[in-house]
Design a protein around this motif. Structure first.
Motif, mmCIF file in Angstrom:
data_model
loop_
_atom_site.group_PDB
_atom_site.id
_atom_site.type_symbol
_atom_site.label_atom_id
_atom_site.label_comp_id
_atom_site.label_asym_id
_atom_site.label_seq_id
_atom_site.Cartn_x
_atom_site.Cartn_y
_atom_site.Cartn_z
ATOM 1 N N UNK A 60 0.840 -1.194 0.000
ATOM 2 C CA UNK A 60 0.000 0.000 0.000
ATOM 3 C C UNK A 60 0.877 1.246 0.000
ATOM 4 N N UNK A 61 0.689 2.077 -1.062
ATOM 5 C CA UNK A 61 1.506 3.289 -1.219
ATOM 6 C C UNK A 61 0.605 4.423 -1.678
ATOM 7 N N UNK B 172 4.785 27.440 0.341
ATOM 8 C CA UNK B 172 5.693 26.315 0.097
ATOM 9 C C UNK B 172 4.856 25.058 0.098
ATOM 10 N N UNK B 173 5.331 24.080 -0.651
ATOM 11 C CA UNK B 173 4.526 22.877 -0.836
ATOM 12 C C UNK B 173 5.409 21.643 -0.861
ATOM 13 N N UNK B 174 4.858 20.546 -0.350
ATOM 14 C CA UNK B 174 5.589 19.282 -0.346
ATOM 15 C C UNK B 174 4.608 18.142 -0.612
ATOM 16 N N UNK B 175 4.992 17.245 -1.498
ATOM 17 C CA UNK B 175 4.191 16.053 -1.758
ATOM 18 C C UNK B 175 4.870 14.874 -1.058
ATOM 19 N N UNK B 176 4.182 14.333 -0.048
ATOM 20 C CA UNK B 176 4.733 13.246 0.763
ATOM 21 C C UNK B 176 4.252 11.895 0.232
ATOM 22 N N UNK B 177 5.165 10.947 0.209
ATOM 23 C CA UNK B 177 4.818 9.595 -0.213
ATOM 24 C C UNK B 177 5.020 8.650 0.965
ATOM 25 N N UNK B 178 3.983 7.853 1.254
ATOM 26 C CA UNK B 178 4.032 6.885 2.350
ATOM 27 C C UNK B 178 3.809 5.484 1.795
ATOM 28 N N UNK B 179 4.602 4.555 2.296
ATOM 29 C CA UNK B 179 4.432 3.152 1.921
ATOM 30 C C UNK B 179 4.344 2.339 3.206
ATOM 31 N N UNK B 180 3.216 1.615 3.369
ATOM 32 C CA UNK B 180 3.031 0.821 4.589
ATOM 33 C C UNK B 180 4.001 -0.354 4.633
ATOM 34 N N UNK B 181 4.565 -0.561 5.820
ATOM 35 C CA UNK B 181 5.296 -1.811 6.061
ATOM 36 C C UNK B 181 4.262 -2.914 6.295
ATOM 37 N N UNK B 182 4.678 -4.167 6.198
ATOM 38 C CA UNK B 182 3.721 -5.282 6.328
ATOM 39 C C UNK B 182 3.010 -5.243 7.669
ATOM 40 N N UNK C 203 7.527 3.719 5.278
ATOM 41 C CA UNK C 203 8.558 4.398 4.505
ATOM 42 C C UNK C 203 8.034 5.781 4.144
ATOM 43 N N UNK C 204 8.768 6.795 4.539
ATOM 44 C CA UNK C 204 8.353 8.186 4.297
ATOM 45 C C UNK C 204 9.324 8.837 3.319
ATOM 46 N N UNK C 205 8.785 9.433 2.262
ATOM 47 C CA UNK C 205 9.596 10.094 1.240
ATOM 48 C C UNK C 205 8.984 11.447 0.886
ATOM 49 N N UNK C 206 9.833 12.328 0.392
ATOM 50 C CA UNK C 206 9.352 13.602 -0.130
ATOM 51 C C UNK C 206 9.452 13.510 -1.646
#
Length: 240
Positions: free
Chosen positions: A31-32, A48-58, A66-69
């Protein structure tokens, strides 16, 4: 036993309702998804703006997601680093609980702070430019303060320039004197000068005009006539 899948689905539904315009699912396994966060508008409507990406661990939420910009607008490199560090710290503090809303809220506050910092930074830059302009203006009016050291330095350069100019002038005059020919040297170098006047008269022929008024008649000339002298005695010439 914890049903991680159920907790994750419930959180996704909540996030979609909270962020309807900025929530996007990228994949289901794993799931991302992304959430775009925008700061409040600053004094001059800057954001200012930021698009955050999250990926669930099992085993999320017992494992950190997992957190990414993914992308950003108007952020410096150090701002991006600060945001990623903030996400990691918040995730560790909220381990064991669904945390995406908490993470996004923390980033939201951080972006609002950054807008204020941008305003402060721009004001500081403006003050600095104004100060530099004032200093430059003062420098134009007052110039460089004269001290004994810089006066002697200027005097030495000035004297050196004067001396160099004199040397150049003397050298030019000397060179000019060497190259200047005398009348004799001119005749020796160009024999046509001997007959130049004669050639001119021959070519002119009868067309040469003479202004007779320039010459006086002989009668007008005051010449001493020895015979008119009452004391004149030709015999005295022999005696001399």
């Amino acid at each position: 036993m914890t049903d991680y899948g159920e907790e994750q689905r419930n959180e996704l539904e909540a996030l979609e309702s909270i962020y309807p315009d900025s929530f996007t699912v990228l994949s289901e396994i794993p799931t991302s998804f992304t959430i775009t966060v925008t700061s409040e508008a600053g004094e001059n409507d800057e954001t200012v703006q930021a698009t955050l990406k999250f990926t669930y661990a099992e085993k999320y939420p017992d494992e950190i997601p997992l957190c990414e910009l993914l992308s950003q607008e108007n952020l410096e490199d150090n701002d991006v680093t600060d945001i990623l560090k903030l996400l990691q710290e918040q995730a560790e503090e909220n381990l064991g609980m669904v945390m995406i809303f908490t993470l996004v809220s923390a980033v939201q506050e951080k972006l609002n702070e950054m807008v204020d910092q941008i305003k402060t930074r721009r004001e500081e830059e403006k003050r600095q430019k104004e100060k530099e302009a004032e200093e430059a203006e003062k420098q134009c009016f007052h110039g460089t303060p004269v001290t004994i050291e810089n006066f002697l330095s200027w005097k030495a350069k000035f004297d050196a320039e004067i001396l160099e100019n004199k040397r150049k002038k003397m050298k030019e005059e000397e060179q000019s004197g060497k190259n200047k020919l005398t009348g004799k040297q001119l005749f020796e170098r160009d024999h046509n000068l001997d007959t130049s006047d004669i050639q001119f008269l021959e070519e002119a022929g009868n067309s040469v005009e003479v202004d007779e008024s320039l010459f006086q008649e002989m009668d007008d000339l005051e010449l001493d006539d020895e015979e008119d002298d009452p004391d004149y005695n030709p015999m005295n010439l022999d005696s001399d």
